[in-house]
Design an enzyme around this catalytic site. Sequence first.
Site, PDB file in Angstrom:
ATOM      1  N   THR A   1      -9.696 -10.134  10.213  1.00  0.00           N
ATOM      2  CA  THR A   1      -9.104  -9.066   9.411  1.00  0.00           C
ATOM      3  C   THR A   1     -10.194  -8.281   8.709  1.00  0.00           C
ATOM      4  O   THR A   1     -11.204  -8.853   8.275  1.00  0.00           O
ATOM      5  CB  THR A   1      -8.125  -9.643   8.363  1.00  0.00           C
ATOM      6  OG1 THR A   1      -7.835  -8.637   7.382  1.00  0.00           O
ATOM      7  CG2 THR A   1      -8.711 -10.857   7.642  1.00  0.00           C
TER       8      THR A   1
ATOM      9  N   SER B   1      -8.342 -12.772  -1.283  1.00  0.00           N
ATOM     10  CA  SER B   1      -7.218 -13.698  -1.435  1.00  0.00           C
ATOM     11  C   SER B   1      -7.603 -15.014  -0.778  1.00  0.00           C
ATOM     12  O   SER B   1      -8.560 -15.081   0.008  1.00  0.00           O
ATOM     13  CB  SER B   1      -5.945 -13.145  -0.779  1.00  0.00           C
ATOM     14  OG  SER B   1      -6.033 -13.232   0.642  1.00  0.00           O
TER      15      SER B   1
ATOM     16  N   TYR C   1      -5.968 -16.421   1.507  1.00  0.00           N
ATOM     17  CA  TYR C   1      -5.783 -16.176   2.947  1.00  0.00           C
ATOM     18  C   TYR C   1      -7.024 -15.533   3.550  1.00  0.00           C
ATOM     19  O   TYR C   1      -7.542 -15.977   4.584  1.00  0.00           O
ATOM     20  CB  TYR C   1      -4.564 -15.273   3.177  1.00  0.00           C
ATOM     21  CG  TYR C   1      -4.639 -14.493   4.469  1.00  0.00           C
ATOM     22  CD1 TYR C   1      -4.543 -15.136   5.698  1.00  0.00           C
ATOM     23  CD2 TYR C   1      -4.842 -13.113   4.465  1.00  0.00           C
ATOM     24  CE1 TYR C   1      -4.645 -14.414   6.886  1.00  0.00           C
ATOM     25  CE2 TYR C   1      -4.937 -12.394   5.646  1.00  0.00           C
ATOM     26  CZ  TYR C   1      -4.842 -13.050   6.856  1.00  0.00           C
ATOM     27  OH  TYR C   1      -4.951 -12.339   8.020  1.00  0.00           O
ATOM     28  N   HIS C   2      -7.507 -14.466   2.924  1.00  0.00           N
ATOM     29  CA  HIS C   2      -8.663 -13.777   3.498  1.00  0.00           C
ATOM     30  C   HIS C   2      -9.895 -14.688   3.530  1.00  0.00           C
ATOM     31  O   HIS C   2     -10.700 -14.602   4.463  1.00  0.00           O
ATOM     32  CB  HIS C   2      -8.950 -12.499   2.711  1.00  0.00           C
ATOM     33  CG  HIS C   2      -7.960 -11.404   2.981  1.00  0.00           C
ATOM     34  ND1 HIS C   2      -6.954 -11.085   2.100  1.00  0.00           N
ATOM     35  CD2 HIS C   2      -7.811 -10.584   4.048  1.00  0.00           C
ATOM     36  CE1 HIS C   2      -6.234 -10.097   2.603  1.00  0.00           C
ATOM     37  NE2 HIS C   2      -6.732  -9.763   3.782  1.00  0.00           N
TER      38      HIS C   2
ATOM     39  N   LYS D   1      -9.921 -16.753   6.609  1.00  0.00           N
ATOM     40  CA  LYS D   1     -10.399 -16.019   7.784  1.00  0.00           C
ATOM     41  C   LYS D   1     -11.927 -15.926   7.791  1.00  0.00           C
ATOM     42  O   LYS D   1     -12.555 -15.934   8.860  1.00  0.00           O
ATOM     43  CB  LYS D   1      -9.781 -14.622   7.814  1.00  0.00           C
ATOM     44  CG  LYS D   1      -8.267 -14.608   7.795  1.00  0.00           C
ATOM     45  CD  LYS D   1      -7.663 -15.183   9.051  1.00  0.00           C
ATOM     46  CE  LYS D   1      -7.528 -14.151  10.127  1.00  0.00           C
ATOM     47  NZ  LYS D   1      -6.767 -14.646  11.294  1.00  0.00           N
TER      48      LYS D   1
ATOM     49  N   VAL E   1       2.781  -0.362   5.600  1.00  0.00           N
ATOM     50  CA  VAL E   1       3.450   0.748   6.281  1.00  0.00           C
ATOM     51  C   VAL E   1       4.836   0.328   6.752  1.00  0.00           C
ATOM     52  O   VAL E   1       5.817   1.070   6.587  1.00  0.00           O
ATOM     53  CB  VAL E   1       2.601   1.254   7.459  1.00  0.00           C
ATOM     54  CG1 VAL E   1       3.235   2.492   8.074  1.00  0.00           C
ATOM     55  CG2 VAL E   1       1.185   1.574   7.012  1.00  0.00           C
TER      56      VAL E   1
ATOM     57  N   THR F   1       7.106   2.460  -2.364  1.00  0.00           N
ATOM     58  CA  THR F   1       6.398   1.954  -3.541  1.00  0.00           C
ATOM     59  C   THR F   1       4.952   1.552  -3.244  1.00  0.00           C
ATOM     60  O   THR F   1       4.648   0.377  -3.054  1.00  0.00           O
ATOM     61  CB  THR F   1       7.144   0.743  -4.128  1.00  0.00           C
ATOM     62  OG1 THR F   1       7.311  -0.248  -3.092  1.00  0.00           O
ATOM     63  CG2 THR F   1       8.510   1.150  -4.647  1.00  0.00           C
TER      64      THR F   1
ATOM     65  N   TYR G   1       1.262   0.491  -4.353  1.00  0.00           N
ATOM     66  CA  TYR G   1       0.830  -0.260  -5.522  1.00  0.00           C
ATOM     67  C   TYR G   1      -0.203   0.544  -6.305  1.00  0.00           C
ATOM     68  O   TYR G   1      -1.136   1.125  -5.729  1.00  0.00           O
ATOM     69  CB  TYR G   1       0.203  -1.590  -5.115  1.00  0.00           C
ATOM     70  CG  TYR G   1       1.162  -2.588  -4.498  1.00  0.00           C
ATOM     71  CD1 TYR G   1       2.542  -2.442  -4.591  1.00  0.00           C
ATOM     72  CD2 TYR G   1       0.676  -3.699  -3.815  1.00  0.00           C
ATOM     73  CE1 TYR G   1       3.404  -3.359  -4.028  1.00  0.00           C
ATOM     74  CE2 TYR G   1       1.528  -4.638  -3.245  1.00  0.00           C
ATOM     75  CZ  TYR G   1       2.903  -4.457  -3.355  1.00  0.00           C
ATOM     76  OH  TYR G   1       3.758  -5.378  -2.795  1.00  0.00           O
TER      77      TYR G   1
END
Length: 419
Positions: free
Chosen positions: A144, A179, A181-182, A185, A237, A251, A253
């Site tokens: 990512t 994060s 999660y990141h 990776k 998106v 919305t 952020y």
Amino acid sequence: MRVFIAGIDGYLGWPLAQHLAARGHTVAGADALLRRIWVGERGSVSAVPIAPVYERLAAFRELSGEPLPFSPLDLRDHPALGRALAAFGPDAVVHLAECPSAPYSMIDFRHADFVQSNNVSGTLSLLFAMREHCPGAHLVKLGTMGEYGTPDLDIPEGFFDVEFRGRRDRLPFPRQAGSWYHWSKVFDSQNVGFACRLWGLAATDVMQGVVYGSWCPPADPRLNSRLDFDEAFGTAVNRFCCQAVIGRPITPYGNGTQSRGLLSLADCLQCLTLVLEHPPAPGEYRVVNQLRDVLSVGRLAELVRDAARALGIDARIAAVDNPRDEAEAHHYNPDSEKLRELGFKPSAPIGTELRRMIGDLLPHADRVRAHADRLPPTVRWRRPVIPNPAKDPTEEGTRYEPETAADHDGGGGGPHRPA
């Protein structure tokens, strides 16, 4: 080419299998079906209805004329993974079998621990299984762009040249993940690169931007790919489009100036196919940045609004407080030349893809509307600050935010896997 897709039941894996089969490749796959469970844990569903896996496999056989060998396994089940790879004998392995959600990883310790264990241990299991059963196969691992973060430098494709105290070297570009999660990776990338050096594996690490778009073949809804819209698993998106379809405000952020690399689902499939059909040399660890455009989140919201209005939907934008810990104004200029050198030609413009996706979503507006409470952010990167917990939190001078169920167990008691 014989291609084994780990994570074949997912948003990318299922259309990739169809795309590769249409090009004459032989496809097999594995999936523990955890994405279905995770989204259910968050109280949500795919906006586009998806068939049970056995119905998907039947539809694939009817479409391609060939069966799709499928293993319902978790990559961390190392013996079962080895048996699946040995039985199929792949020329390439596409690794999409990871938990792909930053918000999910930020809920609490259990979710952070699960995401890192699932992702890092699963990737290690796959690397060792490939070494034993298909060492000549090409690994395509989905990374990512979030691994890089937003440094105040242009972002190269994986490596850059450094001069320090009179000496020069070519080194991995620093990662500044945002994060748990990141960070998982990032650890994956280091492990894959090490396996290439250690065992001579060939690997392409795909640093992918935000993917948007739908896959809804009109001939057979069993071939649909999922499209998530909840805060944890819906990309920005896709979530914006679902908001527009049900008449909710779009919305972004914060102030919307955060920049993202992105590409459509159709372009993602094209890029992954190019990588597969042009493998690196044995022992090479190749990094490609997979994106088409760089746009701000605010601009993405405007594009979704304009696409919805072109279809007669009175869409509007209403920014919300940013739950993430990120710089909202930052430099962002990533390189993305390698895929173009392989022949990548961007397909339809983003506006066209957005109108197409909104058109696919409109028949399922009631489905989205029934789970609209899953759209707003509830997971916050930083915990509330209460200087003196013994004080009444309503006293003046104390910062306090009421906790939600998501702060504790995500509404479902923690991360789940099949029994």
